[in-house]
Scaffold this motif. Sequence first.
Motif, PDB file in Angstrom:
ATOM      1  N   CYS A  40       0.821  -1.212   0.000  1.00 42.28           N
ATOM      2  CA  CYS A  40       0.000   0.000   0.000  1.00 42.28           C
ATOM      3  C   CYS A  40       0.854   1.260   0.000  1.00 42.28           C
ATOM      4  O   CYS A  40       0.591   2.212  -0.745  1.00 42.28           O
ATOM      5  CB  CYS A  40      -0.933  -0.013   1.205  1.00 42.28           C
ATOM      6  SG  CYS A  40      -2.174   1.311   1.223  1.00 42.28           S
ATOM      7  N   HIS A  41       1.905   1.285   0.812  1.00 39.16           N
ATOM      8  CA  HIS A  41       2.746   2.478   0.893  1.00 39.16           C
ATOM      9  C   HIS A  41       3.676   2.610  -0.304  1.00 39.16           C
ATOM     10  O   HIS A  41       4.396   3.611  -0.414  1.00 39.16           O
ATOM     11  CB  HIS A  41       3.540   2.468   2.200  1.00 39.16           C
ATOM     12  CG  HIS A  41       2.706   2.841   3.392  1.00 39.16           C
ATOM     13  ND1 HIS A  41       2.341   4.141   3.670  1.00 39.16           N
ATOM     14  CD2 HIS A  41       2.148   2.088   4.368  1.00 39.16           C
ATOM     15  CE1 HIS A  41       1.612   4.179   4.761  1.00 39.16           C
ATOM     16  NE2 HIS A  41       1.470   2.945   5.210  1.00 39.16           N
ATOM     17  N   ASN A  42       3.665   1.641  -1.189  1.00 42.64           N
ATOM     18  CA  ASN A  42       4.357   1.773  -2.461  1.00 42.64           C
ATOM     19  C   ASN A  42       3.374   2.017  -3.601  1.00 42.64           C
ATOM     20  O   ASN A  42       3.629   1.677  -4.754  1.00 42.64           O
ATOM     21  CB  ASN A  42       5.218   0.533  -2.727  1.00 42.64           C
ATOM     22  CG  ASN A  42       6.568   0.641  -2.044  1.00 42.64           C
ATOM     23  OD1 ASN A  42       7.432   1.399  -2.467  1.00 42.64           O
ATOM     24  ND2 ASN A  42       6.754  -0.106  -0.969  1.00 42.64           N
ATOM     25  N   ASP A  43       2.220   2.627  -3.220  1.00 42.14           N
ATOM     26  CA  ASP A  43       1.260   3.172  -4.178  1.00 42.14           C
ATOM     27  C   ASP A  43       0.441   2.133  -4.932  1.00 42.14           C
ATOM     28  O   ASP A  43       0.023   2.375  -6.063  1.00 42.14           O
ATOM     29  CB  ASP A  43       1.939   4.128  -5.166  1.00 42.14           C
ATOM     30  CG  ASP A  43       2.464   5.371  -4.485  1.00 42.14           C
ATOM     31  OD1 ASP A  43       1.820   5.837  -3.527  1.00 42.14           O
ATOM     32  OD2 ASP A  43       3.527   5.871  -4.885  1.00 42.14           O
ATOM     33  N   TYR A  44       0.209   1.005  -4.318  1.00 39.78           N
ATOM     34  CA  TYR A  44      -0.727   0.036  -4.868  1.00 39.78           C
ATOM     35  C   TYR A  44      -1.939  -0.046  -3.952  1.00 39.78           C
ATOM     36  O   TYR A  44      -1.815   0.062  -2.736  1.00 39.78           O
ATOM     37  CB  TYR A  44      -0.079  -1.345  -5.019  1.00 39.78           C
ATOM     38  CG  TYR A  44       0.765  -1.430  -6.260  1.00 39.78           C
ATOM     39  CD1 TYR A  44       0.287  -2.051  -7.409  1.00 39.78           C
ATOM     40  CD2 TYR A  44       2.019  -0.831  -6.301  1.00 39.78           C
ATOM     41  CE1 TYR A  44       1.053  -2.103  -8.552  1.00 39.78           C
ATOM     42  CE2 TYR A  44       2.787  -0.870  -7.456  1.00 39.78           C
ATOM     43  CZ  TYR A  44       2.300  -1.512  -8.582  1.00 39.78           C
ATOM     44  OH  TYR A  44       3.052  -1.543  -9.727  1.00 39.78           O
TER      45      TYR A  44
END
Length: 371
Positions: free
Chosen positions: A265-269
């Motif tokens: 999530c914190h890598n933009d997924y």
Amino acid sequence: MTNRKGRDLSELRPSFPQIGRLAAGIAVLALAGSPALAQEDNEACPAFPPPTVTLDYGSRYDEGSADRSTLDEESDAAVDAALKDADDFIREITGLANDARANPAVAPFNAACVINGVHAWAAADAFGRLESDNAKMTYAARVGGIASAYRQVRDLADGLTDEKATIEAWLKKNGDFLIAYWDNDAPPKAKLGNLRLWAAYAVTEIALIVKSQDYINWAFASHRVVLETVAEDGSMPYEMRRGKYALHYQLHALAPLSASAALICHNDYSYTPDEEAVITKAVGFALAGIEDPSKVAEIAGVHQSVPQGLSEQEPFTIAWLEAYLSLVSDGDLDRKLAPLRPLSNSKLGGDLTLLYRNNPAMQPGCFGKQK
């Protein structure tokens, strides 16, 4: 589950701040980290355990235990002995990696120690001979722990190009093996439980190192097949089958799920809103079970092994909540964890208070961001 910004994985930002960014917040981070290593002129890296190449062990549980809730003491000890060097190695390198993240003064030295240590294991093809189904099903947590420690320090040591290349080729080999095993050869019930989630966590860590979109997609798919089994009350049926260990194993499943979800999530997924809701529901069920284990006992049909009360848990069994709190905004849970911190689990990267709660790149509320 989609990439919020339509970017290729190679464009993703690092999961941790770079040294310059970390230095700006070092006063906060240092408080959560374990004591920094004093770097003396004559200091040497620790003598790490020798690489574990062969794993060959059976179940920890009595063969006559249908729900695998009766430990076979002899078999349990044999599994511990087989994994001892790997587990000791992971604890050592995660401690060094955490200190490197918390204290830039020791970062290059500690990072080089970790990279050289992992290189020795990779060059020896650690875990290259998995001689039993139990070894194949359970070794992923060790790969994930090693990958996490390496990822934390990979960019903190200059040079070591050949060592890094060897490590990353070894990690990719293990990522490919895990995907093939869990897609094709793993037992059907295991494919829907905590061991599949530990494999997904390891593959997520490897994905962020080798920049593999396919690995991220596989981790997502693994999460999805498990999330689809979660009951309306938040219980995980394939963990509830474990008798007195039902709650223990739901917590054990949520640990890699939460850490993997946070990294993704914190890598933009993005997870879908429904998937986010299921994860939140499963965590809520587990937390309610800790407060009142009798609720889980009603489902499992037997008194639970988990003690009552958050403060009564072994810290490593609830350390994953730091990763979960980077996904949601839950001030009440954050306050409950405050007196228990720092919370660590070496197989998830060590000091999770440092890596998640006190990490500017992992702040709460990733779930529910604009899709």
